[in-house]
Design an enzyme around this catalytic site. Structure first.
Site, short mmCIF file in Angstrom:
data_model
loop_
_atom_site.label_atom_id
_atom_site.label_comp_id
_atom_site.label_asym_id
_atom_site.label_seq_id
_atom_site.Cartn_x
_atom_site.Cartn_y
_atom_site.Cartn_z
N CYS A 118 26.24 19.98 52.62
CA CYS A 118 25.73 20.07 54.00
C CYS A 118 26.57 19.27 54.98
O CYS A 118 26.35 19.36 56.18
CB CYS A 118 24.28 19.59 54.03
SG CYS A 118 23.29 20.42 52.80
N HIS A 258 22.29 16.70 60.35
CA HIS A 258 21.95 17.76 59.40
C HIS A 258 20.44 17.93 59.38
O HIS A 258 19.69 16.96 59.28
CB HIS A 258 22.49 17.41 58.01
CG HIS A 258 22.00 18.35 56.96
ND1 HIS A 258 22.01 19.71 57.14
CD2 HIS A 258 21.45 18.13 55.73
CE1 HIS A 258 21.50 20.29 56.06
NE2 HIS A 258 21.15 19.35 55.20
N ASN A 288 16.45 24.35 56.48
CA ASN A 288 17.71 23.70 56.10
C ASN A 288 18.75 24.78 55.83
O ASN A 288 18.64 25.51 54.85
CB ASN A 288 17.45 22.84 54.85
CG ASN A 288 18.71 22.14 54.36
OD1 ASN A 288 19.82 22.48 54.75
ND2 ASN A 288 18.52 21.18 53.47
#
Ligand code: ACO
Length: 338
Positions: A118, A258, A288
């Site tokens: 990520c 993130h 996500n």
């Protein structure tokens, strides 16, 4: 002996693409033993986007890239490099970046994929900055595209409620030193690699019918351990990047973190002493999206017309590896006309 005059790099254009199909918490209640209440209180997620069955990673990257190029006001044949940060490429090889490079007509560019979980977009920004600042290249397209829902174990309620699909892209270009990307810090803690992985399908464990039946080709995550690492690591890496840039938390206009869990965003805001309204949040509507979450969130705040020239933007990522990264950028684009 000639000395090379260092220059800076900036984000000249930004774009994003989200698939249209929406998967709500109510939809998930029909698939696994979960509830809207659990998902919202533990993660902040209300809904996420899901790619169509015929959409692979590159199909999400291409419209995001085209939007970023239009926003930058350059054509694809001016690009020197295409970087795709992803953990869900179209296939093991060729690189998804090469597929995108061909389809957008970036005929003068090199292309490669980057795997930093990520944190991938921040790694891409750092690499692009180095290549542009050194004078080697002028225009680099950094894309993050993910189709996490294709490697999601839909029987595992601890992970399947978290992920969504999407892509974001940035065109990096030269600027004067001291503008644009002011600093970046990229870290890896490989000792924690087992906390988040797709165990099978690589050369360590090639796919077998047994492994497929056990869904070992899907994401396996120790969420609680990662949560602790993220809550500790995010403020530290953010503070390192701010110190390197010579700025303080009170100088930051927006933090684009993130988007894994609203509770991690809230914890970081508290530790860094940054007001909630300065923390960009998209996890509630997109879930996500791994490496894509930072450019998608940056694109969203830009297109809302809130970013002004001179604003300091702090990007902070964490993810599989375990990797951490942060970058401080002085925004120089005019506010997007909404
Ligand atoms: N619905 C209902 N109950 C659930 C669900 C669900 N979807 N998922 C887990 N539970 C249960 C568990 O079984 C457990 O029950 P038990 O106490 O009876 O055993 C209980 O809820 C608590 O489980 P925890 O895992 O401790 O819950 P936690 O509060 O830690 O939240 C979460 C889990 C959301 C995964 C959180 O740990 C997290 O966000 N971790 C970080 C994830 C992350 O940031 N990953 C790194 C980024 S990598 C990437 O982004 C790709």
């Amino acid at each position: 002996m000639m000395t090379m005059q260092l220059r800076g790099s900036k984000i000249q254009g930004i774009g994003a693409y989200l698939p249209e199909r929406v998967l709500s918490n109510a939809d998930l209640e029909k698939i696994v033993d979960t509830s809207d209440e659990w998902i919202v209180t533990h993660t902040g997620i209300k809904e996420r986007r899901i790619a169509e069955d015929d959409q692979a990673c590159s199909d999400l990257c291409i419209p995001a890239a085209q939007q970023a190029l239009a926003d930058a006001g350059i054509s694809s044949d001016q690009l020197d490099m295409v970087i795709v940060a992803t953990v869900t490429p179209d296939m093991a090889f060729p690189a998804t970046a090469c597929i995108v490079q061909d389809k957008i007509g970036a005929r003068n560019a090199g292309a490669f994929d980057l795997v930093s979980g990520c944190t991938g977009f921040i790694y891409g920004i750092g690499l692009a900055d180095g290549l542009i600042a050194s004078g080697v290249y002028d225009y680099i397209l950094v894309i993050s595209g993910e189709v996490l829902t294709r490697v999601t174990d839909w029987t595992d309620r601890s992970t399947c409620v978290l992920f969504g699909d999407g892509a974001g892209a940035a065109v990096m270009a030269p600027t004067e030193p001291g503008a644009g990307v002011l600093s970046y810090v990229l870290q890896s803690f490989g000792e924690h690699g087992d906390l988040l992985k797709i165990p099978a399908g690589g050369t360590r464990q090639p796919l077998t019918p047994e492994l497929l039946a056990q869904r070992e080709n899907c994401i396996r995550m120790e969420g609680h351990e990662l949560f602790k690492l993220a809550v500790r690591g995010v403020p530290d890496v953010a503070e390192s990047a701010m110190a390197k840039a010579g700025v303080q938390a009170s100088d930051i206009a927006y933090v684009v973190m993130h988007q894994a869990n609203k509770r991690i965003i809230d914890a970081a805001a508290k530790r860094l002493g940054i007001a909630d309204e300065r923390m960009v949040v998209t996890v509630d509507h997109y879930g996500n999206t791994s490496a894509s979450s930072i450019p998608i969130a940056l694109d969203e705040v830009y297109r809302s017309g809130k970013l002004n020239p001179g604003d300091l933007v702090l990007l902070v990522g964490f993810g599989a590896g375990f990797t951490l990264g942060a970058a401080v950028i002085r925004w120089d684009k005019e506010p997007f006309a909404t």
